[in-house]
Design an enzyme around this catalytic site. Structure first.
Site, PDB file in Angstrom:
ATOM      1  N   LYS A   1       0.848  -1.202   0.000  1.00 56.14           N
ATOM      2  CA  LYS A   1       0.000   0.000   0.000  1.00 56.14           C
ATOM      3  C   LYS A   1       0.881   1.248   0.000  1.00 56.14           C
ATOM      4  O   LYS A   1       2.018   1.200   0.478  1.00 56.14           O
ATOM      5  CB  LYS A   1      -0.860   0.024   1.270  1.00 56.14           C
ATOM      6  CG  LYS A   1      -2.016  -0.962   1.269  1.00 56.14           C
ATOM      7  CD  LYS A   1      -2.855  -0.805   2.527  1.00 56.14           C
ATOM      8  CE  LYS A   1      -4.012  -1.792   2.533  1.00 56.14           C
ATOM      9  NZ  LYS A   1      -5.015  -1.518   1.503  1.00 56.14           N
TER      10      LYS A   1
ATOM     11  N   ARG B   1     -10.534 -11.299   1.459  1.00 57.98           N
ATOM     12  CA  ARG B   1     -11.354 -12.360   0.864  1.00 57.98           C
ATOM     13  C   ARG B   1     -10.630 -13.716   0.909  1.00 57.98           C
ATOM     14  O   ARG B   1     -11.266 -14.758   0.963  1.00 57.98           O
ATOM     15  CB  ARG B   1     -11.766 -11.964  -0.566  1.00 57.98           C
ATOM     16  CG  ARG B   1     -10.631 -11.731  -1.488  1.00 57.98           C
ATOM     17  CD  ARG B   1     -11.009 -10.908  -2.728  1.00 57.98           C
ATOM     18  NE  ARG B   1     -11.047  -9.468  -2.457  1.00 57.98           N
ATOM     19  CZ  ARG B   1     -11.341  -8.536  -3.358  1.00 57.98           C
ATOM     20  NH1 ARG B   1     -11.671  -8.885  -4.591  1.00 57.98           N
ATOM     21  NH2 ARG B   1     -11.340  -7.264  -3.041  1.00 57.98           N
TER      22      ARG B   1
HETATM   23  N1  BES Z   1      -8.290  -3.680   4.237  1.00 55.75           N
HETATM   24  C1  BES Z   1      -8.373  -3.241   2.893  1.00 55.75           C
HETATM   25  C2  BES Z   1      -9.636  -2.449   2.625  1.00 55.75           C
HETATM   26  C3  BES Z   1      -9.629  -1.022   3.068  1.00 55.75           C
HETATM   27  C4  BES Z   1      -8.891  -0.079   2.399  1.00 55.75           C
HETATM   28  C5  BES Z   1     -10.422  -0.632   4.107  1.00 55.75           C
HETATM   29  C6  BES Z   1      -8.933   1.236   2.812  1.00 55.75           C
HETATM   30  C7  BES Z   1     -10.479   0.677   4.501  1.00 55.75           C
HETATM   31  C8  BES Z   1      -9.729   1.618   3.852  1.00 55.75           C
HETATM   32  C9  BES Z   1      -8.374  -4.445   1.967  1.00 55.75           C
HETATM   33  O1  BES Z   1      -7.613  -5.514   2.367  1.00 55.75           O
HETATM   34  C10 BES Z   1      -7.801  -3.974   0.672  1.00 55.75           C
HETATM   35  O2  BES Z   1      -6.659  -3.628   0.649  1.00 55.75           O
HETATM   36  N2  BES Z   1      -8.612  -3.974  -0.375  1.00 55.75           N
HETATM   37  C11 BES Z   1      -8.187  -3.516  -1.639  1.00 55.75           C
HETATM   38  C12 BES Z   1      -8.741  -4.454  -2.670  1.00 55.75           C
HETATM   39  C13 BES Z   1      -8.204  -4.218  -4.055  1.00 55.75           C
HETATM   40  C14 BES Z   1      -6.744  -4.576  -4.119  1.00 55.75           C
HETATM   41  C15 BES Z   1      -9.000  -5.056  -5.021  1.00 55.75           C
HETATM   42  C16 BES Z   1      -8.737  -2.120  -1.840  1.00 55.75           C
HETATM   43  O3  BES Z   1      -9.869  -1.857  -1.459  1.00 55.75           O
HETATM   44  O4  BES Z   1      -8.006  -1.276  -2.339  1.00 55.75           O
HETATM   45 MN    MN Z   2      -5.601  -5.325   1.748  1.00 53.38          MN
END
Ligand code: BES
Ligand code: MN
Ligand code: ZN
Length: 496
Positions: free
Chosen positions: A277, A351
């Site tokens: 990230k 997931r």
């Molecule tokens: N934990 C995150 C989701 C999230 C992101 C919650 C920002 C709250 C704020 C999750 O694991 C994630 O990183 N999801 C990705 C999925 C994508 C790579 C398809 C996302 O939402 O960017």
């Molecule tokens: Mn994630």
């Protein structure tokens, strides 16, 4: 904060502060009217002089009013009588507690349960007074060397003109249990990733089981290996912290009654893994276990309420870290269900741990399974911090969850699970891929989970936007503990 409910008249109340509502236009709410009578209309005089307009958000503190036993009277504006709805009532409660916390009062008597709120009953008013009061006293200062000043306000009496019936007493007791569950969820959520690890969550589950009528079981990585949970395990490969699969069982219902299973995402820190990230606000990914925290909070609330229901918590917990052993984009893993998954983005890890936990949930022969997860940033974009995203393979369950959320002021909004979206998960090399592109990100995440939940009634709550607040008010919200407990309470009440 302690709450009690009692028949009492404001003029004879011996507490540091009596709190009364005044409508805009000068109309006195029933309790204010009663007190006004016994103090020679001093309240009406004050209103006539223009010292209290009754506008929502306004408060007037009367330090010592002659003719009453209380030390102070706090008047709170209710706004226009015909516009006094649920939202007005909740805003008024926040104003009230903010005003009380600015005083030196250790206790206060609130005369709010008789206020006429559109479409809301007394039980709801009791519940919300407790939840908002508890919220106002919450501090996340456990790790400061000098804890913040504890609120002096400790005791709240809910004064009512009539003797509270058993439904009102139960409501107060249940609301306190919900508040305790929310506090647990908030405390866990606010802990940093170096303290709140999967092992720490497992310890907390064991502790809960020791204190309440709950049975805890912790599966280790070797156990998960045997079960074929390679999707879950792939997420923890880059981490030095061992993953845990935590289950808690509460048997408050009939032996033969099938349980509700709550599955909570317990990512104690989500760095994204190899699909790292960006740095900004990455600290907030300590909140990626808020689904798990809400499940633990709900278990605590239900155990405290001794609710007549069978309830199981399943919490897959892991970190998601980059490392030489971490999953790489393109890796293919086999889930416990036997379906293969191409991991195109290691940041779509929620997931991956949930699918195996959802497969595992079937072992409890559930009546209903609900998973709670901070699953997608896309859900934050869609619904913000107001509503959690709700997905379900059964409309009646969706309706019941929406209603519970609406009632408990912990809203959810239903999103589609149409098959039309499923093709976005097609992979050239495996049964599916773990991302579906930018379009409809929270829907394709739910579609991914739906492939593992075909054998039971299921709902998914994406709480990415609602579980915590960012910015100056950064902190866990304790949501969706109110929605979940309300749903369970409603279930018990309708099957009685
Ligand atoms: N934990 C995150 C989701 C999230 C992101 C919650 C920002 C709250 C704020 C999750 O694991 C994630 O990183 N999801 C990705 C999925 C994508 C790579 C398809 C996302 O939402 O960017
Ligand atoms: Mn994630
Ligand atoms: Zn995550």
């Amino acid at each position: 904060m302690e709450f009690s409910i009692k028949q009492s008249s404001p003029e004879n109340q011996r507490s540091a502060c009596v709190v009364l509502g005044i409508f805009e236009g000068g109309q006195l709410a029933p309790a204010a009217h009663a007190l006004d009578q016994s103090v020679n209309h001093q309240l009406s005089d004050l209103i006539a002089r223009g010292d209290m307009t009754g506008k929502s958000g306004s408060t007037v503190m009367i330090p010592s009013l002659s003719g009453v036993t209380t030390e102070r009277v706090l008047l709170v504006g209710l706004g226009k009588p015909d516009e006094f709805n649920a939202k007005q009532f909740l805003d008024m409660l926040r104003t009230t507690f903010a005003a009380l916390h600015k005083t030196i009062c250790k206790d206060a008597a609130l005369y709010f349960t008789d206020l006429p709120v559109k479409d809301r009953d007394e039980i709801w008013k009791i519940q919300q007074i407790v939840l908002i009061g508890a919220e106002s006293a919450y501090r996340a200062d456990g790790l400061k060397s000098k804890p913040a000043d504890k609120p002096v306000l400790r005791k709240i009496l809910l004064g009512s003109a009539k003797k509270p019936d058993s439904a009102a007493v139960t409501a107060l007791h249940q609301a306190s249990a919900i508040a305790h569950g929310m506090k647990l969820a908030k405390d866990l959520g606010n802990l940093p990733g170096n303290i709140c690890t999967p092992s720490y969550l497992a310890e907390q589950a064991n502790k809960l089981a020791g204190e309440h009528k709950l049975k805890a079981t912790i599966l280790e990585e070797k156990d998960m290996e045997k079960l074929g949970m390679h999707s879950l395990l792939s997420v923890t490969h880059g981490s030095r912290q061992p993953a845990k699969l935590i289950t808690l069982e509460y048997r408050g219902g009939d032996k033969k009654q099938k349980p509700v299973v709550l599955v909570g995402k317990g990512l104690t820190f989500d760095s994204g893994g190899i699909s790292l990230k960006p740095g900004a606000d990455m600290d907030e990914m300590k909140y990626d276990m808020c689904g798990a925290a809400s499940v633990l909070g709900t278990m605590l609330a239900v155990a405290e309420m001794s609710l007549k229901i069978n309830l199981v918590a399943v919490i897959p917990s892991s970190e998601n870290m980059p490392d030489g052993a971490a999953s790489k984009p393109g890796d293919i893993v086999k889930s416990m269900a036997g379906l293969t998954i191409e991991i195109l983005n290691t940041d779509a890890e929620g997931r991956l741990i949930l699918c195996d936990a959802l497969t595992y949930a079937a072992r409890f022969e559930p009546d209903t399974v609900i998973d709670i997860a901070t699953l997608t940033g896309a859900c934050v974009i869609a619904l913000g911090g107001v509503a959690s995203g709700l997905f379900s393979n059964q409309d009646q369950l969706a309706r019941e969850l929406l209603d519970a959320g609406e009632y408990s002021n912990d809203k959810a909004w239903q999103m589609p699970l149409w098959d039309d979206y499923q093709q976005q998960l097609d992979s050239n090399f495996a049964d599916m891929q773990n991302i579906g592109g930018r379009a409809a990100g929270s829907v394709t995440a739910a579609c991914f989970l739906s492939r593992f939940t075909k054998d039971y009634r299921w709902a998914h709550l994406d709480v990415a936007g609602t579980a915590w607040k960012s910015g100056k008010e950064k902190g866990s919200t304790g949501r969706p503990v109110p929605l979940l407990t309300q749903y369970l309470i409603n279930r018990v009440n309708t099957t009685k």
